[in-house]
Design a protein around this motif. Structure first.
Motif, short mmCIF file in Angstrom:
data_model
loop_
_atom_site.label_atom_id
_atom_site.label_comp_id
_atom_site.label_asym_id
_atom_site.label_seq_id
_atom_site.Cartn_x
_atom_site.Cartn_y
_atom_site.Cartn_z
N GLU A 1 -3.11 12.72 -14.88
CA GLU A 1 -3.63 13.71 -13.99
C GLU A 1 -3.21 13.68 -12.48
N ASP A 2 -3.48 14.70 -11.93
CA ASP A 2 -3.04 14.82 -10.48
C ASP A 2 -1.73 14.47 -10.23
N ILE A 3 -0.88 15.36 -10.48
CA ILE A 3 0.57 15.28 -10.42
C ILE A 3 0.93 15.48 -8.97
N ASP A 4 0.19 15.90 -8.05
CA ASP A 4 0.32 16.12 -6.64
C ASP A 4 0.16 14.93 -5.80
N TYR B 1 10.95 13.92 -5.71
CA TYR B 1 9.96 14.62 -6.76
C TYR B 1 9.11 13.77 -6.95
N ARG B 2 7.83 14.32 -7.34
CA ARG B 2 6.74 13.29 -7.86
C ARG B 2 6.98 13.27 -9.51
N GLN B 3 7.01 12.02 -9.54
CA GLN B 3 7.31 11.66 -11.14
C GLN B 3 6.01 11.77 -12.10
N PRO B 4 6.10 12.70 -13.06
CA PRO B 4 4.98 12.71 -13.97
C PRO B 4 5.06 11.70 -14.99
N THR B 5 4.05 11.24 -15.49
CA THR B 5 3.73 10.10 -16.57
C THR B 5 3.29 10.69 -17.63
N ILE B 6 3.81 10.67 -18.88
CA ILE B 6 3.65 11.07 -20.26
C ILE B 6 2.47 10.06 -20.70
N GLU B 7 1.27 10.63 -20.96
CA GLU B 7 0.53 9.51 -21.65
C GLU B 7 -0.07 9.93 -22.83
N ASP B 8 0.27 11.26 -23.39
CA ASP B 8 -0.25 11.63 -24.82
C ASP B 8 0.43 12.68 -25.21
N THR C 1 0.85 -1.17 -0.28
CA THR C 1 0.12 -0.19 -0.06
C THR C 1 0.90 1.47 0.01
N SER C 2 0.78 2.22 -1.10
CA SER C 2 1.33 3.39 -1.03
C SER C 2 1.10 4.49 0.04
N ILE C 3 2.24 5.19 0.60
CA ILE C 3 2.00 5.82 1.75
C ILE C 3 2.10 7.32 1.54
N HIS C 4 2.09 7.73 0.25
CA HIS C 4 2.49 8.92 -0.23
C HIS C 4 0.84 9.63 -0.81
N GLU C 5 0.03 8.85 -0.61
CA GLU C 5 -1.39 9.25 -1.26
C GLU C 5 -2.75 8.80 -0.24
N ASP C 6 -3.53 9.25 -0.28
CA ASP C 6 -4.65 8.89 0.48
C ASP C 6 -5.55 7.75 -0.24
N ALA C 7 -5.43 7.96 -1.53
CA ALA C 7 -6.27 6.98 -2.45
C ALA C 7 -6.04 5.46 -1.86
N ILE D 1 5.33 23.09 -14.85
CA ILE D 1 5.26 22.78 -16.06
C ILE D 1 4.19 21.49 -16.35
N VAL D 2 4.48 20.49 -15.52
CA VAL D 2 3.44 19.42 -15.68
C VAL D 2 1.97 20.00 -15.63
#
Lengths: 376, 326
Positions: free
Chosen positions: B84-87, B101-108, A309-315, B75-76
């Motif tokens: 969606e939802d990079i945060d 850092y929060r890793q973005p994913t390129i989808e399109d 389970t991921s700990i960096h998101e509430d989902a 930028i993302v």
């Protein structure tokens, strides 16, 4: 409890606000009292007793403007009790107290170690940061610092306990080095004179299992052998069960060096953070877990603390997703489910206590689904 | 031989935040302060950061990007084509550090929102960005490698276009990952940077390579006059100031500007870096030398970052004096 797929916590759990504010010397409010009572009720503890305790302390605080050290200890003990019950209620088998007495894994250890001066805050991620220190003298300790929390915990639960402590390599990697000519000397000094005495004290207190936290282990791939050496230096010749927790890292850099880790019974690792979110028990659906094959090859006797389970998101993950992650992992390490210990990826401190409970519960439920499937 | 080389200095990247601002960030998350209150604090701290650079005589000053959670996030958020939802995206280690850092994913296909991008550049004459290949390496992608690289380079053309429209005159591109490829790229990183420089000839671009440049070797390219190249301390010992990438030979055109990275690592030891001798600088036949730091400032405690800026100012003055004395 079944010996198959024993679940475990990994690290920290957020402290309740009434504990945080009391420790800061701030007001314990009516809302705090109600919140604590509500939590007590949800955990099977007596909400009236909890309310009475906090009301009495709140009353004294309003009368005298502060609470006594003894009263603060009562609050801290109550927080530890609730956190232990939280894990038990969620169905976790092997637990700790959510590190309720600790601030942050690096700061807490360095604050209690001689030979360091603080230099300021450094970004961790988002708005999170940690305080960074410089080693300016030979590291040493006045006394071990984990025994009091362990003594309390041993009275609170009959569950097996696993005590996390920050490892020498991470403490060295996260510090500036102004004392030694090289990283190795600082690291081994910490292993020998700071970590090892703490481990010895824990073993003397009756702790059987100690988890050494080394999130920095793969930060510099060329230094992985040094991380291994520091682990060995920390535990050499000591009679206990030892594991290592590494997270958010490139695990491929650990090989082949981890084969030389003496007495490492379990590798507790993060996976859910980078795994697919669809159900499935093949490599395409479980990309994060494919590296388990390397652990099976290089550390065939060690168990795996499996982050599910991921700990960096509430989902919230579904128990079925956890089940599939576990099923895949069992197969990946060669088919022995007694070697897999489902857990959150890491400590849950950044999540609310409600979310932490749900994440732990899902971990336990998913493990049970996997257990049923494997035994079928 | 001319002794009129212009010596300048530049600061780039995300500045560390003060304890007060960090606390305010937590207060904002928990609803204890309003966004307006937080923004006011950011503005004050931004002013302080700029004032420090001005006091130290820094030529090209950046505002510290105090609202940037990491080098990619704004930028993302301003670009369609990412998941969606990079945060809530996976937290990933930032190279060999204990920052994440929060890793973005390129989808399109990537398409930047002009209005949102304009807000990143509004009122700024100078900005720094990740170099395009580092940006590529830091993203996860559901596209194949060629499409991923092409999309990111296309995004950068959009970014540069909006930057120029917004009045930006100078961009520093920081290349963290030139030799630490997670995936193979279609061409050496510098070729994409040269392409951008050629596309935007009126924009001054500085390419700051923070990896082990000596592994890249020399690549015969014609350097556009608006592109400044970094030579790190490490690279200098292996390559030499004039021969990086093949520039500087009699057969290639020299850039008018060159960077010398002067401050390496995050050690508390504020050692004075070894600059090339003034005579060597004069022999390079460049018109402008820009001194900067290789350190990613967000990895330092704020007092250290302040010291790095002060040291940059001192070294710049020192070199100006030495060149003036020749």
């Amino acid at each position: 409890m079944s010996e198959l797929l024993l679940t475990q916590e990994v690290g920290s759990i957020a402290k309740p606000d009434w504990r945080v504010q009391a420790a800061l010397g701030n007001e314990i409010t009516k809302a705090h009292v109600l919140d604590a009572a509500r939590e007590a009720a949800s955990l099977g503890e007596d909400p009236v007793a909890t309310e009475d305790i906090l009301c009495a302390i709140r009353h004294d605080q309003q009368l005298h403007g502060e609470i006594s050290d003894d009263q603060l200890t009562i609050i801290k003990d109550l927080s530890a009790l609730h956190t232990v019950r939280l894990q038990e209620r969620a169905g976790i088998d092997i637990l700790f107290d959510g590190e309720q007495d600790r601030s942050e894994m690096y700061q807490y250890a360095i604050e209690r170690t001689r030979g360091f001066d603080w230099r300021g805050r450094v970004r961790a991620f988002d708005n999170r940061s940690y305080r960074k220190a410089a080693c300016v003298n030979t590291p040493s300790i006045d006394e071990p610092w984990h025994t009091s929390e362990v003594t309390r915990l041993q009275q609170l639960t009959n569950h097996p306990i696993k005590v996390p402590i920050t490892g020498a390599y991470t403490l060295a990697a996260w510090s500036y080095n102004e004392q030694y000519d090289n990283t190795r000397d600082l690291t081994l000094s910490l292993a020998r004179d700071v970590i090892r005495p703490n481990i010895q004290a824990l073993l003397k207190s009756g702790v059987e299992w100690i988890q050494i936290d080394e999130p920095a282990a793969t930060t510099i791939p060329e230094e992985v052998p040094l991380f291994v050496e520091s682990f060995n230096e920390s535990v050499a010749g000591l009679a206990g069960r030892f594991s290592v927790h590494i997270c958010f890292s490139d695990y491929s850099t650990l090989f082949p060096y981890v084969s030389d880790m003496d007495n490492c019974d379990q590798f507790s690792l993060e996976f859910a953070n980078r795994d697919g979110k669809d159900l499935g028990v093949d490599a395409a659906h479980r990309p994060a877990y494919t590296i388990l094959g390397d652990f099976a090859r290089y550390t065939p006797n060690a168990g795996i603390g499996l982050g599910v389970t991921s700990i960096h998101e509430d989902a919230l993950e579904s128990p079925e997703l956890v089940r599939d992650r576990v099923i895949y992992a069992v197969d990946a390490i060669g088919g022995d489910p007694t070697k897999i210990y489902p857990s959150p990826d890491c400590g849950l401190r950044t999540r609310s206590r409600d979310i932490a409970f749900k994440k732990l519960q899902i971990t336990a439920e998913g493990a049970q689904l996997a257990r049923v499937q494997l035994q079928a | 031989m001319s002794n009129t080389i212009e010596v300048c200095s530049a600061v780039h990247g995300i500045a560390p935040r003060s304890d007060d601002l960090l606390r305010a960030g937590t207060d904002l998350e928990r609803g204890r302060i309003t966004p307006e209150t937080y923004e006011a604090l950011v503005a004050t701290e931004t002013d302080d950061w700029l004032a420090l650079q001005a006091d130290e005589g820094v030529t090209f000053r950046e505002d510290g990007k105090l609202t940037w959670a990491d080098h990619l996030r704004p930028i993302v958020k301003a670009t369609d084509g990412f998941a969606e939802d990079i945060d809530a995206a996976p937290v990933t280690r930032w190279f060999e550090t204990n920052t994440f850092y929060r890793q973005p994913t390129i989808e399109d296909s990537l398409e930047a929102n002009n209005d949102q991008i304009d807000q990143l550049f509004a009122g700024k004459g100078y900005v720094s960005l990740l170099a395009p290949d580092t940006f590529t390496q830091l993203c996860a992608s559901e596209l194949d490698e060629a499409d991923t690289a092409q999309n990111v380079h296309s995004l950068y053309k959009q970014l540069f276009d909006r930057a120029v429209s917004s009045g930006v005159e100078r961009i520093t591109l920081t290349e963290y990952a030139a030799t630490d490829f997670v995936r193979s790229v279609q061409s050496p990183p510098i070729e994409g940077v040269v392409a951008l420089a050629n596309t935007f000839p009126g924009l001054a671009i500085s390419y700051l390579q923070l990896g082990n440049a000596h592994k890249v070797g020399t690549i015969p390219l014609v350097c556009p006059p608006n592109l400044g190249l970094e030579v790190s301390e490490t690279a200098q010992r292996n390559i030499g100031i004039a021969s990086t990438y093949g520039f500087g030979s009699s057969k290639t055109q020299l850039p008018k500007e060159r960077w010398q990275a002067v401050i390496v690592g995050d050690s508390t030891v504020l050692r004075t870096p070894e600059l090339p001798s003034p005579q060597t600088i004069l022999q390079s036949r460049i018109e402008r030398l820009v001194l900067t730091h290789t350190t990613d400032l967000q990895l330092l405690p704020l007092p250290f970052a302040h010291e790095k800026i002060k040291q940059l100012g001192e070294i710049t003055s020192q070199l100006q004096e030495q060149l003036g004395a020749l």
